[in-house]
Design a protein around this motif. Structure first.
Motif, PDB file in Angstrom:
ATOM      1  N   LEU A 118       5.663  77.620 100.663  1.00  0.00           N
ATOM      2  CA  LEU A 118       4.123  78.387 100.680  1.00  0.00           C
ATOM      3  C   LEU A 118       4.432  78.637 102.092  1.00  0.00           C
ATOM      4  N   MET A 119       4.908  77.631 103.057  1.00  0.00           N
ATOM      5  CA  MET A 119       4.806  78.418 104.373  1.00  0.00           C
ATOM      6  C   MET A 119       5.700  79.354 104.771  1.00  0.00           C
TER       7      MET A 119
ATOM      8  N   VAL B  88       3.481  83.269 106.565  1.00  0.00           N
ATOM      9  CA  VAL B  88       4.544  83.587 107.369  1.00  0.00           C
ATOM     10  C   VAL B  88       5.053  85.409 107.627  1.00  0.00           C
ATOM     11  N   PHE B  89       5.947  85.125 106.065  1.00  0.00           N
ATOM     12  CA  PHE B  89       5.797  87.237 105.908  1.00  0.00           C
ATOM     13  C   PHE B  89       4.095  87.687 105.666  1.00  0.00           C
ATOM     14  N   GLY B  90       3.669  87.055 105.586  1.00  0.00           N
ATOM     15  CA  GLY B  90       2.027  87.875 105.438  1.00  0.00           C
ATOM     16  C   GLY B  90       1.777  88.301 106.773  1.00  0.00           C
ATOM     17  N   GLU B  91       2.494  87.665 108.111  1.00  0.00           N
ATOM     18  CA  GLU B  91       1.909  88.504 109.163  1.00  0.00           C
ATOM     19  C   GLU B  91       2.849  90.072 109.329  1.00  0.00           C
TER      20      GLU B  91
ATOM     21  N   TRP C 296      11.568  78.229 113.199  1.00  0.00           N
ATOM     22  CA  TRP C 296      12.261  76.981 111.953  1.00  0.00           C
ATOM     23  C   TRP C 296      12.778  77.986 110.755  1.00  0.00           C
ATOM     24  N   LEU C 297      11.913  79.198 111.061  1.00  0.00           N
ATOM     25  CA  LEU C 297      12.856  80.344 109.377  1.00  0.00           C
ATOM     26  C   LEU C 297      14.202  80.258 109.603  1.00  0.00           C
ATOM     27  N   LEU C 298      14.801  80.311 110.503  1.00  0.00           N
ATOM     28  CA  LEU C 298      16.375  80.284 111.118  1.00  0.00           C
ATOM     29  C   LEU C 298      17.080  78.818 110.649  1.00  0.00           C
TER      30      LEU C 298
ATOM     31  N   ALA D 141       8.099  84.975  96.255  1.00  0.00           N
ATOM     32  CA  ALA D 141       6.770  84.807  97.226  1.00  0.00           C
ATOM     33  C   ALA D 141       6.003  85.829  97.250  1.00  0.00           C
ATOM     34  N   PRO D 142       4.948  86.306  96.839  1.00  0.00           N
ATOM     35  CA  PRO D 142       4.247  87.460  97.232  1.00  0.00           C
ATOM     36  C   PRO D 142       4.460  88.492  98.256  1.00  0.00           C
ATOM     37  N   HIS D 143       4.701  87.376  99.689  1.00  0.00           N
ATOM     38  CA  HIS D 143       4.966  88.588 100.517  1.00  0.00           C
ATOM     39  C   HIS D 143       6.197  88.657 101.034  1.00  0.00           C
TER      40      HIS D 143
END
Length: 274
Positions: free
Chosen positions: A108-109, A113-116, A146-148, A158-160
């Motif tokens: 979910l996190m 953030v991909f929605g940005e 942290w994504l990396l 997920a959608p984004h």
């Protein structure tokens, strides 16, 4: 500029049937498990926490935002349900009303953030569109290092996250590359973006910890080249250095420009747009 493609209902139905038929041809059965179904329902907003009893002090969005805050500040190694609960000043057990566990929270996190991302619009030329996609994802990784720490090749469905992939693929569709070439080219862009972001983040961390800028660091060890460097062992490196190969400090934009040029050469090799 590429022509914008807007499939109608009939074509969308055909696309769905073709995709399902291809999955069947590849031997992919439709597997449903309670755990995966729960994860997907959370990611797509189908599942909602129970609302019986007292009004909840927090919402699922608060839990996800708190998780992002912890990871942004302290990294993925610090992320736990207890830490997120502390961020929200609630009991750790209350979080399980919203998410089954840490793994689901992380997905979910990632999607939040991909929605940005400000993704390239349909209809842009491939170079402008792919450049926008690369810059946006690079900035996202720099904002949320942290994504990396995650395996993004197994990113959440997920959608984004899928919005980003759709936009990236769209920039190359119709350029003359085959479908596998489109996927491999976008994977190359993603790999370069992640690599440069990882390097920039590591350099920033070293600078903050040591207080030494990049150029000052190399100046501090400059005696190596006079006292220890073996020109007979590394003649190519010495020749490249003497010819100014290491003079220019690189940055993301320079790396991106070279990458887009490589993609352009592959498009030329592919021939006229189909």
């Amino acid at each position: 500029m590429q022509q914008e493609w807007e499939p109608g209902e009939a074509e969308l139905d055909r696309l769905r049937q073709d995709a399902l038929a291809h999955a069947a041809d590849q031997g992919y059965p439709v597997v449903r498990s309670p755990e995966v179904t729960r994860r997907l329902e959370l990611l797509w907003g189908i599942s909602e926490p129970p609302t019986r009893g007292r009004k909840a002090r927090i919402a699922l969005a608060d839990v996800v935002a708190a998780g992002v805050a912890v990871a942004d500040r302290d990294g993925m190694e610090a992320l736990s349900m207890r830490r997120v609960a502390g961020e929200l000043v609630v009991g750790a057990m209350s979080l399980y009303t919203y998410v089954p566990g840490r793994a689901e929270l992380v997905e979910l996190m990632v999607d939040q953030v991909f929605g940005e991302l400000e993704l390239p619009a349909a209809g842009l030329g491939w170079r402008e569109g792919l450049g926008t996609y690369a810059r946006q994802t690079w900035r996202l990784y720099c904002r949320h290092p942290w994504l990396l720490q995650l395996n993004m090749w197994r990113g959440p469905l997920a959608p984004h996250v899928l919005d980003a992939q759709e936009a990236g693929l769209r920039t190359l569709a119709g350029t003359g590359l085959t479908a596998p070439e489109v996927v491999r080219t976008l994977a190359l862009v993603d790999t370069v973006v992640q690599g440069t972001a990882r390097a920039d983040i590591a350099e920033d961390a070293d600078r903050r910890v040591s207080g030494i800028e990049f150029d000052r660091y190399w100046e501090s060890v400059s005696s190596f080249w006079t006292d220890y460097f073996d020109y007979s062992r590394y003649p190519t490196m010495a020749r490249i250095y003497a010819d100014g190969g290491f003079d220019a400090t690189d940055d993301f934009e320079a790396a991106l420009d070279r990458l887009l040029t490589v993609v352009e050469l592959s498009l030329v090799a592919a021939g006229p747009t189909r």
